[in-house]
Scaffold this active site. Sequence first.
Site, PDB file in Angstrom:
ATOM      1  N   ALA A  81       0.647  -1.281   0.032  1.00  0.00           N
ATOM      2  CA  ALA A  81       0.041  -0.088  -0.005  1.00  0.00           C
ATOM      3  C   ALA A  81       0.903   1.386   0.159  1.00  0.00           C
ATOM      4  O   ALA A  81       0.663   2.033   0.810  1.00  0.00           O
ATOM      5  CB  ALA A  81      -1.040  -0.063   1.133  1.00  0.00           C
ATOM      6  N   ASN A 114      -1.013  -5.194   2.878  1.00  0.00           N
ATOM      7  CA  ASN A 114       0.223  -4.310   3.368  1.00  0.00           C
ATOM      8  C   ASN A 114       0.650  -5.206   4.828  1.00  0.00           C
ATOM      9  O   ASN A 114      -0.019  -5.410   5.621  1.00  0.00           O
ATOM     10  CB  ASN A 114      -0.270  -3.085   3.462  1.00  0.00           C
ATOM     11  CG  ASN A 114       0.921  -1.888   3.438  1.00  0.00           C
ATOM     12  OD1 ASN A 114       2.096  -2.158   2.639  1.00  0.00           O
ATOM     13  ND2 ASN A 114       1.019  -0.969   4.411  1.00  0.00           N
ATOM     14  N   GLU A 166      18.008  15.920  -0.009  1.00  0.00           N
ATOM     15  CA  GLU A 166      16.844  16.488   0.645  1.00  0.00           C
ATOM     16  C   GLU A 166      16.919  16.150   2.176  1.00  0.00           C
ATOM     17  O   GLU A 166      16.689  16.928   2.906  1.00  0.00           O
ATOM     18  CB  GLU A 166      15.621  15.685   0.065  1.00  0.00           C
ATOM     19  CG  GLU A 166      15.138  16.192  -1.036  1.00  0.00           C
ATOM     20  CD  GLU A 166      13.551  15.892  -1.579  1.00  0.00           C
ATOM     21  OE1 GLU A 166      13.041  14.855  -1.280  1.00  0.00           O
ATOM     22  OE2 GLU A 166      12.933  16.702  -2.124  1.00  0.00           O
ATOM     23  N   LYS A 174       6.662  22.502  -4.102  1.00  0.00           N
ATOM     24  CA  LYS A 174       6.725  21.064  -3.732  1.00  0.00           C
ATOM     25  C   LYS A 174       5.342  20.851  -2.789  1.00  0.00           C
ATOM     26  O   LYS A 174       4.889  19.844  -2.783  1.00  0.00           O
ATOM     27  CB  LYS A 174       7.803  21.187  -2.888  1.00  0.00           C
ATOM     28  CG  LYS A 174       8.287  19.745  -2.292  1.00  0.00           C
ATOM     29  CD  LYS A 174       9.472  19.306  -2.816  1.00  0.00           C
ATOM     30  CE  LYS A 174       9.826  17.673  -2.384  1.00  0.00           C
ATOM     31  NZ  LYS A 174       9.087  16.644  -2.743  1.00  0.00           N
TER      32      LYS A 174
HETATM   33  P1  FAD Z   1       6.611   2.324  -1.843  1.00  0.00           P
HETATM   34  O1  FAD Z   1       6.076   3.916  -1.605  1.00  0.00           O
HETATM   35  O2  FAD Z   1       7.964   1.940  -1.236  1.00  0.00           O
HETATM   36  O3  FAD Z   1       5.405   1.732  -1.050  1.00  0.00           O
HETATM   37  C1  FAD Z   1       5.796   0.036  -0.874  1.00  0.00           C
HETATM   38  C2  FAD Z   1       4.618  -0.488   0.117  1.00  0.00           C
HETATM   39  O4  FAD Z   1       4.742  -1.670   0.227  1.00  0.00           O
HETATM   40  C3  FAD Z   1       4.782  -0.020   1.518  1.00  0.00           C
HETATM   41  O5  FAD Z   1       3.585   0.389   1.929  1.00  0.00           O
HETATM   42  C4  FAD Z   1       5.463  -1.183   2.211  1.00  0.00           C
HETATM   43  O6  FAD Z   1       5.090  -1.127   3.635  1.00  0.00           O
HETATM   44  C5  FAD Z   1       4.548  -2.228   1.463  1.00  0.00           C
HETATM   45  N1  FAD Z   1       5.570  -3.446   1.729  1.00  0.00           N
HETATM   46  C6  FAD Z   1       6.785  -3.823   1.227  1.00  0.00           C
HETATM   47  N2  FAD Z   1       7.293  -4.990   1.546  1.00  0.00           N
HETATM   48  C7  FAD Z   1       6.095  -5.776   1.851  1.00  0.00           C
HETATM   49  C8  FAD Z   1       5.785  -6.852   2.196  1.00  0.00           C
HETATM   50  N3  FAD Z   1       6.733  -7.914   1.999  1.00  0.00           N
HETATM   51  N4  FAD Z   1       4.557  -7.341   2.448  1.00  0.00           N
HETATM   52  C9  FAD Z   1       3.690  -6.293   2.464  1.00  0.00           C
HETATM   53  N5  FAD Z   1       3.652  -5.015   2.339  1.00  0.00           N
HETATM   54  C10 FAD Z   1       5.165  -4.762   1.870  1.00  0.00           C
HETATM   55  N6  FAD Z   1       9.373  10.487  -5.744  1.00  0.00           N
HETATM   56  C11 FAD Z   1       8.912  11.491  -6.275  1.00  0.00           C
HETATM   57  O7  FAD Z   1       8.173  11.424  -7.497  1.00  0.00           O
HETATM   58  N7  FAD Z   1       8.930  12.943  -5.690  1.00  0.00           N
HETATM   59  C12 FAD Z   1       9.677  12.970  -4.619  1.00  0.00           C
HETATM   60  O8  FAD Z   1       9.527  14.216  -4.038  1.00  0.00           O
HETATM   61  C13 FAD Z   1      10.461  11.835  -3.938  1.00  0.00           C
HETATM   62  N8  FAD Z   1      10.727  12.142  -2.811  1.00  0.00           N
HETATM   63  C14 FAD Z   1      11.338  11.048  -2.163  1.00  0.00           C
HETATM   64  C15 FAD Z   1      12.232  11.365  -0.858  1.00  0.00           C
HETATM   65  C16 FAD Z   1      12.668  10.049  -0.469  1.00  0.00           C
HETATM   66  C17 FAD Z   1      13.129  10.269   1.122  1.00  0.00           C
HETATM   67  C18 FAD Z   1      12.618   8.919  -1.050  1.00  0.00           C
HETATM   68  C19 FAD Z   1      13.287   7.693  -0.149  1.00  0.00           C
HETATM   69  C20 FAD Z   1      12.111   8.811  -2.120  1.00  0.00           C
HETATM   70  C21 FAD Z   1      11.470   9.641  -2.839  1.00  0.00           C
HETATM   71  N9  FAD Z   1      10.803   9.467  -4.188  1.00  0.00           N
HETATM   72  C22 FAD Z   1      10.139  10.606  -4.711  1.00  0.00           C
HETATM   73  C23 FAD Z   1      10.717   8.228  -4.845  1.00  0.00           C
HETATM   74  C24 FAD Z   1       9.325   7.665  -4.287  1.00  0.00           C
HETATM   75  O9  FAD Z   1       8.971   7.537  -2.885  1.00  0.00           O
HETATM   76  C25 FAD Z   1       9.231   6.149  -4.461  1.00  0.00           C
HETATM   77  O10 FAD Z   1       9.605   5.961  -6.180  1.00  0.00           O
HETATM   78  C26 FAD Z   1       8.103   5.748  -4.193  1.00  0.00           C
HETATM   79  O11 FAD Z   1       7.743   5.362  -2.807  1.00  0.00           O
HETATM   80  C27 FAD Z   1       7.482   4.262  -4.968  1.00  0.00           C
HETATM   81  O12 FAD Z   1       6.614   3.943  -4.665  1.00  0.00           O
HETATM   82  P2  FAD Z   1       5.964   2.275  -4.586  1.00  0.00           P
HETATM   83  O13 FAD Z   1       4.357   2.500  -4.500  1.00  0.00           O
HETATM   84  O14 FAD Z   1       6.397   1.658  -5.815  1.00  0.00           O
HETATM   85  O15 FAD Z   1       6.364   1.782  -3.359  1.00  0.00           O
HETATM   86  P1  NAD Z   2      19.845   7.990  -6.896  1.00  0.00           P
HETATM   87  O1  NAD Z   2      20.299   6.586  -7.613  1.00  0.00           O
HETATM   88  O2  NAD Z   2      19.111   8.759  -7.755  1.00  0.00           O
HETATM   89  O3  NAD Z   2      21.078   8.621  -6.357  1.00  0.00           O
HETATM   90  C1  NAD Z   2      22.071   7.865  -5.517  1.00  0.00           C
HETATM   91  C2  NAD Z   2      23.413   8.793  -5.711  1.00  0.00           C
HETATM   92  O4  NAD Z   2      24.279   8.004  -5.013  1.00  0.00           O
HETATM   93  C3  NAD Z   2      23.879   8.940  -6.842  1.00  0.00           C
HETATM   94  O5  NAD Z   2      24.413  10.561  -7.366  1.00  0.00           O
HETATM   95  C4  NAD Z   2      25.236   8.154  -7.252  1.00  0.00           C
HETATM   96  O6  NAD Z   2      26.288   8.620  -7.768  1.00  0.00           O
HETATM   97  C5  NAD Z   2      25.528   8.138  -5.568  1.00  0.00           C
HETATM   98  N1  NAD Z   2      26.267   6.875  -5.265  1.00  0.00           N
HETATM   99  C6  NAD Z   2      26.269   5.651  -5.681  1.00  0.00           C
HETATM  100  N2  NAD Z   2      26.934   4.680  -4.947  1.00  0.00           N
HETATM  101  C7  NAD Z   2      27.823   5.553  -4.211  1.00  0.00           C
HETATM  102  C8  NAD Z   2      28.921   5.052  -3.477  1.00  0.00           C
HETATM  103  N3  NAD Z   2      29.447   3.820  -3.437  1.00  0.00           N
HETATM  104  N4  NAD Z   2      29.490   6.430  -2.987  1.00  0.00           N
HETATM  105  C9  NAD Z   2      29.205   7.250  -2.896  1.00  0.00           C
HETATM  106  N5  NAD Z   2      28.201   7.750  -3.812  1.00  0.00           N
HETATM  107  C10 NAD Z   2      27.427   6.701  -4.484  1.00  0.00           C
HETATM  108  O7  NAD Z   2      18.949   7.673  -5.694  1.00  0.00           O
HETATM  109  P2  NAD Z   2      17.937   8.101  -4.689  1.00  0.00           P
HETATM  110  O8  NAD Z   2      18.629   9.815  -4.443  1.00  0.00           O
HETATM  111  O9  NAD Z   2      17.795   7.431  -3.489  1.00  0.00           O
HETATM  112  O10 NAD Z   2      16.866   8.360  -5.489  1.00  0.00           O
HETATM  113  C11 NAD Z   2      16.031   7.294  -5.746  1.00  0.00           C
HETATM  114  C12 NAD Z   2      14.761   7.680  -6.613  1.00  0.00           C
HETATM  115  O11 NAD Z   2      13.892   8.597  -6.125  1.00  0.00           O
HETATM  116  C13 NAD Z   2      15.084   8.417  -7.986  1.00  0.00           C
HETATM  117  O12 NAD Z   2      14.452   7.923  -9.032  1.00  0.00           O
HETATM  118  C14 NAD Z   2      14.742   9.856  -7.556  1.00  0.00           C
HETATM  119  O13 NAD Z   2      14.648  10.530  -8.513  1.00  0.00           O
HETATM  120  C15 NAD Z   2      13.680   9.829  -6.753  1.00  0.00           C
HETATM  121  N6  NAD Z   2      13.599  10.893  -5.611  1.00  0.00           N
HETATM  122  C16 NAD Z   2      12.989  11.727  -6.205  1.00  0.00           C
HETATM  123  C17 NAD Z   2      12.851  13.020  -5.205  1.00  0.00           C
HETATM  124  C18 NAD Z   2      11.926  14.377  -5.638  1.00  0.00           C
HETATM  125  O14 NAD Z   2      11.661  14.374  -6.681  1.00  0.00           O
HETATM  126  N7  NAD Z   2      12.207  15.415  -4.909  1.00  0.00           N
HETATM  127  C19 NAD Z   2      13.465  12.846  -3.930  1.00  0.00           C
HETATM  128  C20 NAD Z   2      14.119  11.727  -3.678  1.00  0.00           C
HETATM  129  C21 NAD Z   2      14.161  10.555  -4.668  1.00  0.00           C
END
Ligand code: FAD
Ligand code: NAD
Length: 406
Positions: free
Chosen positions: A11, A37, A170, A379
């Site tokens: 979820a 979930n 971030e 944002k």
């Molecule tokens: P998730 O959001 O990871 O959800 C997976 C779900 O599955 C969770 O609820 C989990 O509890 C459940 N689950 C997992 N394993 C199991 C299991 N074995 N059994 C039952 N349930 C399970 N993307 C953007 O577009 N914009 C952003 O600003 C952005 N900011 C981000 C900031 C951070 C800090 C991070 C880490 C990522 C960010 N991303 C952003 C990327 C984005 O969060 C992911 O691409 C997104 O969460 C993927 O959605 P999903 O539904 O695939 O999985």
């Molecule tokens: P990412 O893969 O985008 O970035 C990982 C970074 O770690 C890269 O810059 C890479 O060069 C570096 N890296 C990899 N191995 C390393 C090492 N051994 N030592 C030092 N640096 C190393 O991963 P992410 O930032 O977790 O993002 C994951 C996904 O979530 C992406 O698709 C991203 O666009 C998305 N995301 C989006 C937002 C947003 O839109 N605001 C915010 C967070 C994440």
Amino acid sequence: MKNPNIVILGAGYGGIMTAVKLQKSLGANDANVTLVNKHSYHYQTTWLHENAAGTLHHDRTRIQINDVVNTSKINFVQDTVTEIKPQEKRVLLENGELSYDYLVIGLGFEAATFGISGLKENAFTIGSINSARLIRQHIEYNFAKYNNEADKKQERLNIVVGGAGFTGIEFVGELANRIPELCKEYDVPREQVRIINVEAAPTALPGFDPELVEYAMNSLEARGVEFKIGAMIKEVTENKLVFEKDEQREEIETNTVVWAAGVRGNSLVEEAGFEANRGRIPVGDDLRPKGFEDVFIVGDCALIMNEETERPYPPTAQIAIQEAEHTAANLTRLIKGDSHLEPFEPDLKGTVASLGHNDAIGVIFDDKKLFGWSATAMKKIIDNRYLLKLGGIPLVLKKGKLNFFQ
Ligand code: FAD
Ligand code: NAD
């Protein structure tokens, strides 16, 4: 004839949005829909860095599933998936099993650790409410402990973030806001605390607009973030991190390493036997993996190619939500007897990243650059729009980010 069983795993953005859309498009006599979930709540992964830094309480980030899913229409099972058996159309759970006619997999991402020595054992990752809460408490504990030891250990105050992708950037942005508060609370001089962001590529945010990258780095450096660019993390132990830069090996004493340097799809999906690419499953434009007409994959477990760049689309919430809406519509067609599935194409609106709660950068509508207040406001608009889609105005009022001047 018996109603078909649709089972949705996870979820997150992908899973919960599929469920919410299906509860609107299907009637009780069309299909039995089950959502599985781990937790009773959905969390907004995109806010977890704030919870991890302690700038936002995790209760703002999580949403009880029964607040947005109508459990008289959708059967919600709180359990953990342990195995997917696509050949048998079954899913094993910790406390039971389910069989399906159609399966939607939305199990999200996990950290990609690239076999780096000691990383799994010693680094934290930002991946769930539990892992974010642990980081927040670990940092606070180290601040509290610092003044209680005769030999004050610098490793308690060095916070190292691996990776300057969007997650790393971030997170250090939030830390830059949070650390001065912690210093005050625990009587620790600010200049004693280091926030170090280590990035292997020749720039932070590789591939992003260089002007905005420069803006972000200046903003963060002005608030005390140090960057080590072109520095490849090689090893993490209980109290140090080792990296290589310009062929030199360097160490930072620390017991707080937060790994934000890459993600892959949930291992369960690869283990199910689908053909995988770095843990993500290539799917066609109908979001089904080759050879499995009854399985749809949404979110970070799915790999879709951008034909223009010949590279995979990045795993983002933005795409996960669109895939979910698309899959719900296609499933509704199938259930109602129309076997023609519409092809999916992501509609990318841009990227906006926060640099703490009062600064941000972004590119929207292909080339419009945003920074500062306008990016911060954008944002919040993106976040509120998601809440509106998921749970309407009541959810926006309950969980939304409504203060545009803070
Ligand atoms: P998730 O959001 O990871 O959800 C997976 C779900 O599955 C969770 O609820 C989990 O509890 C459940 N689950 C997992 N394993 C199991 C299991 N074995 N059994 C039952 N349930 C399970 N993307 C953007 O577009 N914009 C952003 O600003 C952005 N900011 C981000 C900031 C951070 C800090 C991070 C880490 C990522 C960010 N991303 C952003 C990327 C984005 O969060 C992911 O691409 C997104 O969460 C993927 O959605 P999903 O539904 O695939 O999985
Ligand atoms: P990412 O893969 O985008 O970035 C990982 C970074 O770690 C890269 O810059 C890479 O060069 C570096 N890296 C990899 N191995 C390393 C090492 N051994 N030592 C030092 N640096 C190393 O991963 P992410 O930032 O977790 O993002 C994951 C996904 O979530 C992406 O698709 C991203 O666009 C998305 N995301 C989006 C937002 C947003 O839109 N605001 C915010 C967070 C994440």
